[in-house]
Write an enzyme that holds these catalytic residues in place. Structure first.
Site, PDB file in Angstrom:
ATOM      1  N   SER A  12      65.432  57.022  56.364  1.00  0.00           N
ATOM      2  CA  SER A  12      66.605  58.474  56.345  1.00  0.00           C
ATOM      3  C   SER A  12      67.688  58.404  56.354  1.00  0.00           C
ATOM      4  O   SER A  12      67.484  60.015  55.883  1.00  0.00           O
ATOM      5  CB  SER A  12      65.870  58.860  57.895  1.00  0.00           C
ATOM      6  N   ASP A 232      72.732  62.214  67.370  1.00  0.00           N
ATOM      7  CA  ASP A 232      71.473  60.793  67.724  1.00  0.00           C
ATOM      8  C   ASP A 232      71.923  59.367  67.907  1.00  0.00           C
ATOM      9  O   ASP A 232      71.016  58.239  68.233  1.00  0.00           O
ATOM     10  CB  ASP A 232      69.798  61.320  67.517  1.00  0.00           C
ATOM     11  N   HIS A 235      71.552  58.495  62.504  1.00  0.00           N
ATOM     12  CA  HIS A 235      72.077  59.132  61.603  1.00  0.00           C
ATOM     13  C   HIS A 235      73.325  59.832  61.063  1.00  0.00           C
ATOM     14  O   HIS A 235      73.519  60.468  62.125  1.00  0.00           O
ATOM     15  CB  HIS A 235      70.568  60.640  61.217  1.00  0.00           C
TER      16      HIS A 235
END
Length: 258
Positions: A12, A232, A235
């Site tokens: 990601s 979060d 990321h």
């Protein structure tokens, strides 16, 4: 002149979550990531088009993508290339994928090889030369001791297999890492990888150590530790993705253009 092609792969933080909050992208594209007619993207439909964030929108399609390092990398590298150069980005990263899903024979690996070949051979509007793989992955291998301890061997196999299948035995591999940033200068003879910089799982340090101790020629490790994260805490933020892209470009110039 054919395109100078770069494969963007991993999970990601390579596909890009900059500006993504509560499964929505804020749509903010920083100046370092603005489109340029000389920077193209190999779309999921195997067609070349002008690149713009989110680069992985139709590749990592099950997730919400935002800003990744690819555009900042290309825009920082372009002025260091000949005036008529065209950069071709081939997005292949998929969020939440452990290294075992990138083994030869697995769907993600075979798709990456297929897309790289199509891009180089001219599918969808002219080919070019594959210059390097930019790799950022490993967060999904930090929760299990077995997975973390197997990471180094699996990463070495991935690099060897990809070079063999693309018939590019010296293909540079640039990996992002999350060890102390100054350490990447110790790896001047290696392709480029990014060592992971985030995660709350117990074996993160084991994976990071494996990334930085890869003992293959023409592999370079760039450290992402300390770059700002989204709320979060996993990321990279938009700001961080710009910095990472510029770090990757500078590393490529230092090792392969100097």
């Amino acid at each position: 002149m054919g395109k100078q092609i770069f494969i963007l792969s991993g999970q990601s933080n390579m596909s890009g979550r900059g500006g993504v909050l509560h499964r929505r992208w804020d749509g903010v594209v920083p100046p370092a990531c603005c489109p340029n007619p000389s920077v193209l993207r190999f779309a999921a439909a195997s067609l070349w088009e002008e690149a713009r964030d989110p680069l992985h929108a139709d590749i990592d399609a099950a997730k919400v993508c935002g800003v990744g390092p690819g555009m900042a990398f290309a825009n920082a590298l372009l002025p260091r290339l000949p005036a008529d150069a065209v950069i071709g980005l081939v997005p292949c990263a998929i969020g939440g994928t452990p290294i075992r899903e990138w083994e030869r024979g697995c769907h993600l690996y075979e798709k990456m090889v297929r897309r790289a070949r199509e891009a180089a051979e001219g599918s969808g509007g002219g080919g070019g030369e594959i210059k390097a793989v930019l790799w950022y992955q490993g967060e999904s291998d930090t929760s299990s001791r077995d997975a973390a301890e197997a990471y180094g061997a699996k990463m070495e196999s991935l690099i060897r297999d990809l070079r063999s299948d693309l018939q590019l035995p010296s293909l540079p591999f640039i990996q992002a890492s999350s060890f102390l940033a100054h350490l990447h200068f110790l790896y001047r003879t290696m392709p480029i990888l990014v060592a992971i910089a985030s995660g709350d799982k117990p074996y993160m340090d084991v994976v990071r150590e494996a990334q930085l101790q890869l003992n293959l020629p023409n592999v370079v490790c760039v450290d992402a530790i300390g770059l700002p994260l989204n709320s979060d805490h996993l990321h990279l933020s938009t700001e961080a993705q710009v910095l990472l892209g510029e770090m990757l470009a500078e590393t490529y110039v230092e090792h392969y253009l100097a």
